[in-house]
Design an enzyme around this catalytic site. Sequence first.
Site, PDB file in Angstrom:
ATOM      1  N   LYS A 148       0.835  -1.204   0.000  1.00  0.00           N
ATOM      2  CA  LYS A 148       0.000   0.000   0.000  1.00  0.00           C
ATOM      3  C   LYS A 148       0.872   1.257   0.000  1.00  0.00           C
ATOM      4  CE  LYS A 148      -3.763  -2.521   2.185  1.00  0.00           C
ATOM      5  NZ  LYS A 148      -4.375  -2.978   3.446  1.00  0.00           N
ATOM      6  N   GLN A 184      -5.094  -2.081   9.782  1.00  0.00           N
ATOM      7  CA  GLN A 184      -4.906  -3.384   9.132  1.00  0.00           C
ATOM      8  C   GLN A 184      -5.492  -4.502   9.991  1.00  0.00           C
ATOM      9  OE1 GLN A 184      -3.667  -3.743   6.028  1.00  0.00           O
ATOM     10  NE2 GLN A 184      -3.982  -5.943   6.086  1.00  0.00           N
ATOM     11  N   ASP A 194     -11.274   2.232   4.098  1.00  0.00           N
ATOM     12  CA  ASP A 194     -11.506   0.793   3.941  1.00  0.00           C
ATOM     13  C   ASP A 194     -13.001   0.496   3.756  1.00  0.00           C
ATOM     14  OD1 ASP A 194      -9.509  -1.121   3.817  1.00  0.00           O
ATOM     15  OD2 ASP A 194      -9.064  -1.015   5.960  1.00  0.00           O
TER      16      ASP A 194
HETATM   17  N1  GUN Z   1      -6.891  -7.482   5.949  1.00  0.00           N
HETATM   18  C1  GUN Z   1      -7.189  -8.179   4.840  1.00  0.00           C
HETATM   19  N2  GUN Z   1      -7.776  -7.386   3.922  1.00  0.00           N
HETATM   20  C2  GUN Z   1      -7.851  -6.159   4.472  1.00  0.00           C
HETATM   21  C3  GUN Z   1      -8.352  -4.902   4.010  1.00  0.00           C
HETATM   22  O1  GUN Z   1      -8.874  -4.751   2.900  1.00  0.00           O
HETATM   23  N3  GUN Z   1      -8.232  -3.875   4.886  1.00  0.00           N
HETATM   24  C4  GUN Z   1      -7.691  -4.014   6.115  1.00  0.00           C
HETATM   25  N4  GUN Z   1      -7.646  -2.951   6.903  1.00  0.00           N
HETATM   26  N5  GUN Z   1      -7.219  -5.152   6.559  1.00  0.00           N
HETATM   27  C5  GUN Z   1      -7.295  -6.224   5.744  1.00  0.00           C
END
Ligand code: GUN
Length: 291
Positions: A52, A96, A119
Amino acid sequence: MKLIDGKAIANAVKSEIANEVRKMIDAEQKVPHLAAVLVGNDPASETYIASKERACKEVGFTSSIYKLSEQTTENELLKTIDFLNNDDEVDGYIVQLPLPKHIDTNKIISAIDPKKDVDGFHPQNVGRMVMDMPCFLPATPAGIMTLLERSNIETEGKHCVVLGRSNIVGTPAAILLSRNSKKANCTVTLCHSRTKNLKELCLSADILIAAIGKPEFVTADMVKDGVVVIDVGIHRVEDNSEKGYKITGDVKFDEVAPKCSFITPVPGGVGPTTIVSLLTNTLKAAKKEVY
Ligand code: GUN
């Protein structure tokens, strides 16, 4: 069989975003800033966060990472969230997942300012998504919709079978695919661990979204000829190769692919468009296009 090139599609969207950032710089506006909170040191989460951050650099966004120890308490994490909610420099941020077991994930998600919840996990954004109101869409399902749209895959009236009912992927994907829109309009069956006759349901799918979290779960005998397969899984599985492992999805690619009209590879399918959806949301947050 056509391979859906998630990387190429993601690159196309990234260059559109980079153009927008250039316009913002020309107009002497602040560039979008995405922050990420990582609690603990789950290797998969560390890899996602690094990807990211790299993607932010590529399009000209500012990014920052808040790394907290595995022992961080719920209250300490809530303090970080309060800080980010009030930091005008940060346009959007993610926490996350998964979080350590001693932390209540829903409590944390609910504390994120919906205006910064890029998100799309906050109940307000989930509710708005269900009602087809302006919102931040969750990144993986939004990425799946981008893959289908940019590959010109017809969805209207198709039977779409979604494997897995998680809040992050399966459930929102089912909602987006069944929306009353030319880009969706599927008839959706959402399958999960208690589903009976799973194989029969999969065999009737025109579009199969595999988000079940089990390596190579979908086999050739479970799909019909001409199916479109979107593989959301990503797993490291030990094998006899030099590396000692291979990366595989939820689909047994080698035997399923020959039956497909379209299929996403793993890696290089859903992953890149997921990250790009997060960038799209961050751009929208910076431009205040949602709230
Ligand atoms: N863990 C797995 N996929 C995601 C996601 O799209 N966002 C976040 N914050 N954590 C994740």
